[in-house]
Design an enzyme around this catalytic site. Structure first.
Site, mmCIF file in Angstrom:
data_model
loop_
_atom_site.group_PDB
_atom_site.id
_atom_site.type_symbol
_atom_site.label_atom_id
_atom_site.label_comp_id
_atom_site.label_asym_id
_atom_site.label_seq_id
_atom_site.Cartn_x
_atom_site.Cartn_y
_atom_site.Cartn_z
ATOM 1 N N HIS A 1 0.851 -1.189 0.000
ATOM 2 C CA HIS A 1 0.000 0.000 0.000
ATOM 3 C C HIS A 1 0.884 1.234 0.000
ATOM 4 C CE1 HIS A 1 -3.169 2.776 1.161
ATOM 5 N NE2 HIS A 1 -3.992 1.856 0.729
ATOM 6 N N ASP B 1 -7.999 -5.368 -0.160
ATOM 7 C CA ASP B 1 -8.456 -6.242 -1.239
ATOM 8 C C ASP B 1 -8.093 -7.707 -1.029
ATOM 9 O OD1 ASP B 1 -9.611 -4.238 -2.867
ATOM 10 O OD2 ASP B 1 -7.607 -3.541 -3.361
HETATM 11 N N1 ACO Z 1 4.084 -7.555 -4.820
HETATM 12 C C1 ACO Z 1 5.416 -7.532 -5.013
HETATM 13 N N2 ACO Z 1 6.190 -6.453 -4.813
HETATM 14 C C2 ACO Z 1 5.585 -5.336 -4.406
HETATM 15 C C3 ACO Z 1 4.204 -5.276 -4.181
HETATM 16 C C4 ACO Z 1 3.441 -6.432 -4.402
HETATM 17 N N3 ACO Z 1 2.122 -6.449 -4.198
HETATM 18 N N4 ACO Z 1 3.879 -4.025 -3.782
HETATM 19 C C5 ACO Z 1 5.014 -3.326 -3.764
HETATM 20 N N5 ACO Z 1 6.048 -4.123 -4.128
HETATM 21 C C6 ACO Z 1 7.482 -3.734 -4.155
HETATM 22 C C7 ACO Z 1 7.809 -2.887 -5.371
HETATM 23 O O1 ACO Z 1 8.164 -3.687 -6.466
HETATM 24 C C8 ACO Z 1 8.934 -2.045 -4.841
HETATM 25 O O2 ACO Z 1 10.103 -2.848 -4.829
HETATM 26 P P1 ACO Z 1 11.558 -2.131 -5.020
HETATM 27 O O3 ACO Z 1 11.714 -1.172 -3.881
HETATM 28 O O4 ACO Z 1 12.517 -3.250 -5.008
HETATM 29 O O5 ACO Z 1 11.493 -1.444 -6.368
HETATM 30 C C9 ACO Z 1 8.547 -1.789 -3.384
HETATM 31 O O6 ACO Z 1 7.716 -2.914 -3.024
HETATM 32 C C10 ACO Z 1 7.778 -0.502 -3.169
HETATM 33 O O7 ACO Z 1 6.631 -0.546 -3.983
HETATM 34 P P2 ACO Z 1 6.044 0.658 -4.818
HETATM 35 O O8 ACO Z 1 5.568 0.177 -6.137
HETATM 36 O O9 ACO Z 1 6.990 1.815 -4.794
HETATM 37 O O10 ACO Z 1 4.815 1.027 -3.932
HETATM 38 P P3 ACO Z 1 3.715 2.050 -4.321
HETATM 39 O O11 ACO Z 1 3.411 2.802 -3.088
HETATM 40 O O12 ACO Z 1 4.042 2.832 -5.533
HETATM 41 O O13 ACO Z 1 2.503 1.085 -4.736
HETATM 42 C C11 ACO Z 1 0.717 -0.391 -4.613
HETATM 43 C C12 ACO Z 1 1.518 0.683 -3.883
HETATM 44 C C13 ACO Z 1 0.294 0.096 -6.001
HETATM 45 C C14 ACO Z 1 -0.544 -0.670 -3.814
HETATM 46 C C15 ACO Z 1 1.593 -1.658 -4.715
HETATM 47 O O14 ACO Z 1 1.918 -2.128 -3.425
HETATM 48 C C16 ACO Z 1 0.904 -2.762 -5.516
HETATM 49 O O15 ACO Z 1 1.006 -2.782 -6.739
HETATM 50 N N6 ACO Z 1 0.212 -3.712 -4.841
HETATM 51 C C17 ACO Z 1 -0.525 -4.733 -5.538
HETATM 52 C C18 ACO Z 1 -1.840 -4.154 -6.052
HETATM 53 C C19 ACO Z 1 -2.826 -3.927 -4.955
HETATM 54 O O16 ACO Z 1 -3.042 -4.778 -4.085
HETATM 55 N N7 ACO Z 1 -3.465 -2.769 -5.010
HETATM 56 C C20 ACO Z 1 -4.510 -2.405 -4.027
HETATM 57 C C21 ACO Z 1 -4.002 -1.315 -3.125
HETATM 58 S S1 ACO Z 1 -5.212 -0.926 -1.920
HETATM 59 C C22 ACO Z 1 -6.339 -0.028 -2.784
HETATM 60 O O17 ACO Z 1 -6.066 0.689 -3.678
HETATM 61 C C23 ACO Z 1 -7.708 -0.208 -2.402
#
Ligand code: ACO
Length: 432
Positions: free
Chosen positions: A310, A367
């Site tokens: 998140h 989710d």
């Molecule tokens: N699976 C694997 N790796 C992940 C995940 C995940 N679900 N989420 C984040 N990461 C990793 C990223 O690859 C990144 O790795 P790095 O530092 O080596 O490059 C690190 O964790 C930080 O992640 P960001 O992408 O910078 O996090 P951001 O805040 O931009 O994204 C998000 C948040 C979009 C929710 C992300 O965690 C994600 O894609 N999760 C899966 C989708 C999801 O469940 N979305 C629902 C969110 S809740 C909502 O909107 C209701």
């Protein structure tokens, strides 16, 4: 109230710039950079706005480090009991405090009076392909409400806004149920004025013309809880979309339709569909939970562990915690089990002891468990994000209202750091 509590100094080109610092009621500090461009020609670089407070808000408070979520100051955990209902939470989010008995009753009556769709709107609905994505239908229908409810295009009065909010919240439920019925080739079931919001929705979804669906108390409670937990989440992607559109003085329908479109994305509300596809893929033997975890860790693989991570929470999302317990409660009451719940638990267990997820502070989000509950109610996967939208609508309306009536609110218009061609000349076709 935010408090002008401090000041910060920025040193650039041997020049010292003083900036005000505001402190929110929970002690969070925010540097006011609004004069930087006007006075010094400087912008701040914050792609995806991860570090920018775009407004002052008193609707929802989140402390992502500690996993805290509050609506109008009330901790989210206090809504996990039989008595609070989605409609009073909606009212509180939009109007700033819990309603008294009379206010709640009046709002309920408005919802009941407005649960049908205008026949013209229903005719428009019938022209959309039956197999169209439900989120596309929802966004189109909300947008089209502007054609049928022109009296709500200007909302300067709180009473008129209440009428618009009641219509939207009530009709979205009818649109959602009709979308499902039409895709399934089932006749429409009209809303029942004697039923409460959640029971009425389940009735429209599952009754037959010759047999009324018996809504069990546990199902009604579970849906009520799901909608409450989705009701607002401060400046998330869809709420920000609503605010941006609203800031141009666009109407409530246009703004909420934009919210639906933003929510549709798999990184936002669409993640609940992706979670279910992932769990189902494991269940059907496509891959093992361990392989799923490995794929999510591999940056060369676009796969993510959906329902994990998140932007704001660096701790367990409190909504996911409540939903995990709600799954146990519902299945115990229904005397049923769902293998997908066991798979979800296994994935969580693997992730929470894996250094990749631990180091990045990636925990289950709302989710991760919500789809299992929707599935237990018989709601098909392609409707999950619509369910999220039904829950989030009061939050969008509250964010719209706050933005629209904010003192000195201006159109939201970010800056950019231009990295394209320097000035160049137009070339005639034969010289390119
Ligand atoms: N699976 C694997 N790796 C992940 C995940 C995940 N679900 N989420 C984040 N990461 C990793 C990223 O690859 C990144 O790795 P790095 O530092 O080596 O490059 C690190 O964790 C930080 O992640 P960001 O992408 O910078 O996090 P951001 O805040 O931009 O994204 C998000 C948040 C979009 C929710 C992300 O965690 C994600 O894609 N999760 C899966 C989708 C999801 O469940 N979305 C629902 C969110 S809740 C909502 O909107 C209701």
């Amino acid at each position: 109230m935010t408090d002008l509590s401090d000041s910060a100094k920025l040193l650039i080109d041997d020049k010292e710039i003083n900036l005000d610092v505001y402190t929110g009621v929970e002690g969070e500090r925010s540097i006011d950079i609004t004069s930087l461009y006007k006075d010094h020609g400087l912008t701040t670089y914050d792609p995806s706005l991860g570090n920018t407070a775009i407004c002052r808000s008193s609707i929802t408070y989140i402390d992502g480090e500690r996993g805290v979520l509050r609506y109008r100051g009330i901790p989210i955990e206090q809504f996990d009991r039989p008595c609070p209902n989605f409609i009073e939470v909606a009212w509180a989010l939009i109007f700033g405090r819990l309603p008294d008995e009379e206010e709640l009753e009046q709002f309920r009556e408005m919802l009941t009076e407005n649960e049908l769709l205008h026949e013209g709107l229903k005719n428009q609905f019938m022209t959309l392909p039956v197999d169209a994505p439900p989120m596309a239908i929802l966004s189109a229908m909300i947008s089209m409400m502007a054609c049928y409810h022109k009296e709500f295009l200007l909302l300067e009065d709180e009473k008129i806004l209440m009428g618009a909010a009641a219509r939207l919240i009530s009709k979205v439920r009818t649109i959602a149920a009709f979308t499902y019925r039409r895709a399934a080739g089932l006749p429409f079931i009209y809303p029942h004025p004697g039923l409460r919001y959640c029971a009425n929705f389940l009735h429209m979804m599952f009754s037959l013309p010759y047999r009324q669906f018996e809504v069990s108390e546990e199902m009604e409670d579970a849906l009520n809880l799901l909608l409450i937990l989705h009701a607002d989440h401060e400046q998330n992607c869809s709420a920000s979309a609503v605010r941006v559109v609203c800031s141009a003085q666009a109407n409530l329908f246009a703004s909420c339709s934009a919210g639906v479109n933003a929510l549709w994305g798999p990184l936002h509300g669409g993640a609940n569909v992706k979670v279910m596809e992932m769990l189902d893929g494991i269940y059907r033997g496509g891959y093992k939970p361990e392989e799923c975890i490995e794929a999510a860790k591999d940056h060369n693989n676009p796969f993510r562990l959906f329902g994990f991570g998140h932007r704001v929470y660096r701790n367990y999302d409190p909504r996911a915690k409540i939903l995990k317990t709600a799954c146990d409660r519902l299945f115990a009451k229904m005397k049923k089990a769902d293998p997908l719940l066991d798979i979800a638990r296994k994935l969580e267990e693997l992730a929470l002891k894996d250094p990749y997820f631990v180091d990045r502070k990636l925990y289950p989000n709302v989710d991760f468990y919500s789809g299992i509950l929707f599935r237990a109610m018989g709601i098909p996967t392609n409707m999950f994000t619509v369910m999220f939208a039904m829950g989030r609508l009061p939050g969008w309306i509250a964010q719209w209202k706050e933005q629209h009536f904010a003192d000195g609110a201006k159109i939201i218009r970010p800056r950019q750091l231009y990295v394209g061609n320097p000035k160049s000349n137009y070339l005639e076709m034969e010289k390119r």
